[in-house]
Structures are given as C-alpha cells and as structure tokens.
Design an enzyme around this catalytic site. Structure first.
Site, short mmCIF file in Angstrom:
data_model
loop_
_atom_site.label_atom_id
_atom_site.label_comp_id
_atom_site.label_asym_id
_atom_site.label_seq_id
_atom_site.Cartn_x
_atom_site.Cartn_y
_atom_site.Cartn_z
N ARG A 123 32.32 -24.49 -10.12
CA ARG A 123 33.14 -23.46 -9.46
C ARG A 123 32.36 -22.62 -8.45
O ARG A 123 32.70 -21.48 -8.17
CB ARG A 123 33.80 -22.53 -10.48
N LYS A 145 33.53 -21.41 6.31
CA LYS A 145 34.61 -22.41 6.23
C LYS A 145 33.96 -23.75 5.90
O LYS A 145 33.05 -24.20 6.62
CB LYS A 145 35.34 -22.52 7.57
N GLU A 187 31.26 -23.74 22.90
CA GLU A 187 31.58 -22.68 21.93
C GLU A 187 30.89 -21.36 22.32
O GLU A 187 31.42 -20.28 22.07
CB GLU A 187 31.18 -23.09 20.51
N LYS A 229 30.07 -13.92 15.99
CA LYS A 229 30.78 -14.57 14.87
C LYS A 229 30.61 -13.74 13.60
O LYS A 229 31.56 -13.57 12.83
CB LYS A 229 30.29 -16.01 14.66
N GLU A 239 40.51 -15.07 7.73
CA GLU A 239 41.39 -15.33 8.86
C GLU A 239 42.82 -14.85 8.63
O GLU A 239 43.78 -15.59 8.82
CB GLU A 239 41.36 -16.83 9.22
N ARG A 243 40.08 -13.03 12.90
CA ARG A 243 39.27 -14.26 12.98
C ARG A 243 39.96 -15.36 13.79
O ARG A 243 39.31 -16.24 14.35
CB ARG A 243 38.91 -14.75 11.56
N ASN A 247 39.69 -19.17 17.44
CA ASN A 247 40.35 -20.45 17.72
C ASN A 247 40.77 -20.58 19.18
O ASN A 247 41.53 -21.49 19.53
CB ASN A 247 41.59 -20.61 16.83
N HIS A 250 41.39 -23.86 20.84
CA HIS A 250 41.37 -24.89 19.81
C HIS A 250 42.72 -25.54 19.57
O HIS A 250 42.79 -26.72 19.23
CB HIS A 250 40.81 -24.32 18.49
N HIS A 254 42.67 -29.30 19.77
CA HIS A 254 42.97 -30.17 18.64
C HIS A 254 44.02 -31.22 19.01
O HIS A 254 43.95 -32.37 18.58
CB HIS A 254 43.49 -29.36 17.45
N HIS A 267 34.22 -32.56 19.80
CA HIS A 267 35.03 -31.37 19.54
C HIS A 267 34.84 -30.31 20.65
O HIS A 267 35.82 -29.78 21.19
CB HIS A 267 34.63 -30.80 18.16
N1 NAD Z 1 33.07 -24.79 9.34
C1 NAD Z 1 33.35 -24.35 10.54
O1 NAD Z 1 33.59 -23.16 10.75
C2 NAD Z 1 33.36 -25.33 11.67
C3 NAD Z 1 33.44 -24.86 12.99
C4 NAD Z 1 33.36 -25.80 14.01
C5 NAD Z 1 33.23 -27.15 13.74
N2 NAD Z 1 33.19 -27.56 12.43
C6 NAD Z 1 33.02 -28.97 12.10
O2 NAD Z 1 31.75 -29.37 12.57
C7 NAD Z 1 31.78 -30.77 12.85
C8 NAD Z 1 31.13 -31.01 14.16
O3 NAD Z 1 29.79 -30.60 14.09
P1 NAD Z 1 28.69 -31.13 15.12
O4 NAD Z 1 29.20 -31.00 16.50
O5 NAD Z 1 27.43 -30.48 14.74
O6 NAD Z 1 28.69 -32.70 14.83
P2 NAD Z 1 27.79 -33.65 13.88
O7 NAD Z 1 27.43 -32.98 12.63
O8 NAD Z 1 28.54 -34.94 13.79
O9 NAD Z 1 26.48 -33.87 14.74
C9 NAD Z 1 26.58 -34.49 16.00
C10 NAD Z 1 25.62 -35.68 16.12
O10 NAD Z 1 24.30 -35.19 16.34
C11 NAD Z 1 23.41 -35.77 15.37
N3 NAD Z 1 22.38 -34.78 15.17
C12 NAD Z 1 22.48 -33.61 14.50
N4 NAD Z 1 21.37 -32.88 14.66
C13 NAD Z 1 20.53 -33.61 15.43
C14 NAD Z 1 19.25 -33.38 15.94
N5 NAD Z 1 18.61 -32.22 15.78
N6 NAD Z 1 18.67 -34.38 16.67
C15 NAD Z 1 19.32 -35.54 16.90
N7 NAD Z 1 20.56 -35.79 16.47
C16 NAD Z 1 21.16 -34.83 15.74
C17 NAD Z 1 24.28 -36.06 14.20
O11 NAD Z 1 23.69 -37.02 13.35
C18 NAD Z 1 25.55 -36.55 14.88
O12 NAD Z 1 25.40 -37.89 15.28
C19 NAD Z 1 33.23 -31.19 12.78
O13 NAD Z 1 33.45 -31.88 11.59
C20 NAD Z 1 33.99 -29.88 12.77
O14 NAD Z 1 35.21 -29.96 12.07
C21 NAD Z 1 33.23 -26.68 11.41
#
Ligand code: NAD
Length: 363
Positions: A123, A145, A187, A229, A239, A243, A247, A250, A254, A267
């Site tokens: 939990r 999140k 972003e 943030k 949110e 918050r 978005n 977004h 999306h 993204h």
């Molecule tokens: N929780 C939240 O508030 C929130 C907000 C925005 C996005 N997200 C989520 O985040 C995800 C996207 O995250 P992202 O853009 O970081 O994508 P990702 O985690 O897929 O990373 C992008 C790519 O870069 C590679 N990578 C990561 N760090 C590296 C480094 N230092 N050197 C070389 N390669 C590297 C990864 O292996 C991957 O291939 C989505 O799933 C999205 O839904 C969550």
C-alpha cells in the site's frame, strides 16, 4: 539569471515534502541521496538503454544494502500493467519490507512505472526519481502522477504517489538523443507560456544554447521548470483546479498522438503542436494578441519542433478530444491563454471557434 551549480527546489506538501536536486554529477554524489533510503531493501528500475550507461553510478551508492535491479525493455509499449506485476515479483523476491525503496533510473516511462509499483507494494513504499530525459527532469519526475497504459488509452491506470526525492543529474542529458531533448524543451516552453513570460523571453534568447546542451542553460531551464511545477503541485496536488493549467496544449496534443497511433510523434512534439493550436484559439477568442502565436511558432521552429499538425480530420480530432481524461460532464475544458504567462481553464467558448480551428489545422 545566475544559479549555483546544484539547485535544490522543495515540493512543499507538508510531511510528504521532498527535494528536487538538479546539477552535474549527482548520481555519483551518493551522499546527496543515500539518506533518503530508510531501509535495507532497494529495487532499481531502469531499462535496457539507460542501465548500461548509468546503473553503475547508482550501484556504487547502494553498497551494504540488499538490492537488485529490474531492467525493462525500452519504450512506451512496455509501460504496461503486466510489467507492474514483474516489478512486484522482483520486490517479493528481494523480500522488500515496508521501508524498502524503489529507485527509478530513466525517462518518464520508467519513472511512471516505478512510482506506480511503489504505490502498490504494501500500500505504498518510498521511491526516488532519478530522471535521465529532459522531459522527465522538467515534468514527469515531479508531482507524483504515476501509472501505466491500458489498451483502452494512455495512463488510464495509476495513482498519485509522491517520490521522497528527485535527483536530476544533468550529465545524463549528454547521451540523450537530440529529438528527445527537443521534445523535452516543448514542456519548458509550456511553463513560459502558462506561468512565466520572462522564462519565455529567456528561452527565445537562448534556444540555440539550450539545444546545444550548454550545461548552465540546461540547469537553468530545468530548475525554473521544476520551481513552477513544484508551486502548482503544492497548491493543487490532485488536480482539482489549478494543476490543470499544466495540461496546456495536451488535449490537442493527445488527440494528435492517438490519431497517429502514438508512433509518429514524441509526446513533447505533439504537445508543441497542441500548444500552437491552443495559442491560436486563445487569439481567435480575443484573449491574447495574435503576435504570441507568431512568437511561439518561430520558437518551435528554432527548437526543431513541429508546427504543422497532421491532417487527421477535424471530426476525428474532436472525437479524440472528447475522450480525454480531462473531459467533465461531456464538455471539453480547454486550457487557453489569458495573456503570455497566464493560463485559464475555459469551459464556455463558442463551439464554432473550436470547429474552425480544428478544420484549419487538422483538415
Ligand atoms: N507522471 C507525469 O506527470 C508525466 C508527465 C509527462 C509525461 N509522462 C510520461 O512520461 C513518458 C515519456 O517520458 P520520456 O519522454 O522521458 O520518454 P522515455 O522514458 O521513453 O525516454 C525516451 C527515450 O530516451 C531513452 N533515454 C532515457 N534517458 C536517456 C539518456 N540519458 N541517454 C540516452 N537515452 C536515454 C529511453 O530509453 C527512451 O528510449 C510517457 O509515458 C508519459 O506518459 C508522465
């Protein structure tokens, strides 16, 4: 703007407050994060791309503890409920107790999954975010999140669960592919648009250096983004209201991601297109000057981000926007700009204006 070499920002959430450290060499600077580990069990979650590059730095700080690593396959497709089961099995195998900690070493995909696993085990156990993408440093690692995708949609399964620390080692950005860096910058631009006009001006003036990975510029961009943030999350963790401004761009973004099968755009690229559309609509509704849209378009072009949405069809775009998680009682709430640096959540607007925008951008 001048900042110290390492910047620490606090996400102020009472007993659940936590520090976000941003700077060079932080993964190997174990003293900075080792204190956040309360018990003796640690599971490091990472993927097969990031772990070979950076797991060693973290491992050296775990000496004397009972720890293991779980390396998932790379990619959004692996952000699945099935893999949460795999991670929970790894915790069981480790004999992880209530004071165990998960370390998320990677981008947003790993961060979201590690956080959700931490929310589920007993939990809720601790987790530390060690983001390695620009997007994860400025956005996903902060705010709690967490979750995974469902075949029915992105991020449909999840929980709010705050990390106990965020350790953003800017050195890791050296290996990040260019396209990922640019997507993360979208972003940062968002924070300027919705919150901080000076940040927007500063990005305009320094976009070349940021994209060129100037370490000081990157640290500044990340620190200011995290500050904003952190303020928003502290004011509205779940949110309920404010918050939602995060978005911005977004809902349009999306729809574009979904219509193109999550394959064509990163993204951040879809968010860039969505921000341009949201800005344009704000101008058409007389909320901001048209020149803001022009400035954004020029900045996105300079940042190497897309400015021409795909012709997915206005009706399809509208249908996908209606499926967004942010839709309430069937009405699409839009995050628009009241001025450069201030966003507003708008529920009432002429439908014809939205239809006209979608037709113009999406065909
Ligand atoms: N929780 C939240 O508030 C929130 C907000 C925005 C996005 N997200 C989520 O985040 C995800 C996207 O995250 P992202 O853009 O970081 O994508 P990702 O985690 O897929 O990373 C992008 C790519 O870069 C590679 N990578 C990561 N760090 C590296 C480094 N230092 N050197 C070389 N390669 C590297 C990864 O292996 C991957 O291939 C989505 O799933 C999205 O839904 C969550």
């Amino acid at each position: 703007m001048n900042l110290p070499a390492i910047e620490t920002i606090t996400v102020a959430l009472g007993e659940r407050s936590y520090p976000v450290s941003i700077g060079s060499g932080l993964l190997a600077d174990h003293a900075r994060w080792r204190d956040a580990l309360r018990g003796k069990h640690v599971l490091v979650m990472s993927n097969t791309t990031v772990a070979p590059l950076y797991l060693d730095h973290v491992a050296k700080g775990l000496e004397g503890l009972s720890w293991s690593s779980l390396l998932l396959e790379d990619g959004e497709a692996h952000k699945s409920f099935a893999n949460i089961g795999v991670a929970l099995d790894a915790l069981a195998k480790l004999g992880a107790t209530r004071d165990a900690c998960i370390i998320a070493l990677g981008g947003g995909v790993i961060g979201d999954m590690a956080g959700f696993t931490a929310a589920c085990w007993m939990r809720g156990i601790d987790f530390i975010q060690m983001p390695t993408t620009l997007l994860a440093m400025v956005d996903s690692s902060v705010g709690g999140k967490t979750g995974v995708n469902h075949p029915g949609g992105k991020n449909l399964i999840g929980a709010f669960h705050q990390p106990v620390a965020v350790v953003a080692d800017t050195d890791t950005l050296a290996t990040l592919p260019d396209r990922e860096l640019r997507a993360g910058l979208a972003e940062v631009i968002k924070y300027g648009l919705i919150w901080d006009p000076e940040l927007f001006d500063w990005i305009e003036a320094n976009v070349g250096a940021i994209i060129g990975r100037d370490p000081d510029m990157l640290r500044l961009a990340i620190a200011r983004s995290c500050e904003i943030k952190a303020m928003v999350v502290a004011a509205d963790e779940r949110e309920q209201s404010l918050r939602a401004v995060l978005n911005f761009g977004h809902t349009f973004g999306h729809a574009i991601e979904a219509a193109t099968g999550y394959a064509r755009y990163l993204h951040g690229e879809a968010v860039a297109l969505g921000m341009l559309m949201a800005c344009d609509l704000s101008a058409r509704l007389g909320m901001i000057d048209a020149d803001v849209t022009q400035r954004l378009r020029s900045l996105l072009l300079e940042a190497g981000l897309p400015v021409e949405p795909p012709r997915i069809g206005a009706a399809a775009a509208l249908g996908l926007m209606q499926m967004d998680k942010k839709v309430q009682a069937g009405s699409i709430r839009l995050v628009l700009l009241e001025r450069l640096g201030k966003a507003a959540i708008v529920s009432r607007y002429p439908q014809a204006a939205l239809d006209e925008l979608l037709t113009r951008y999406c065909g």
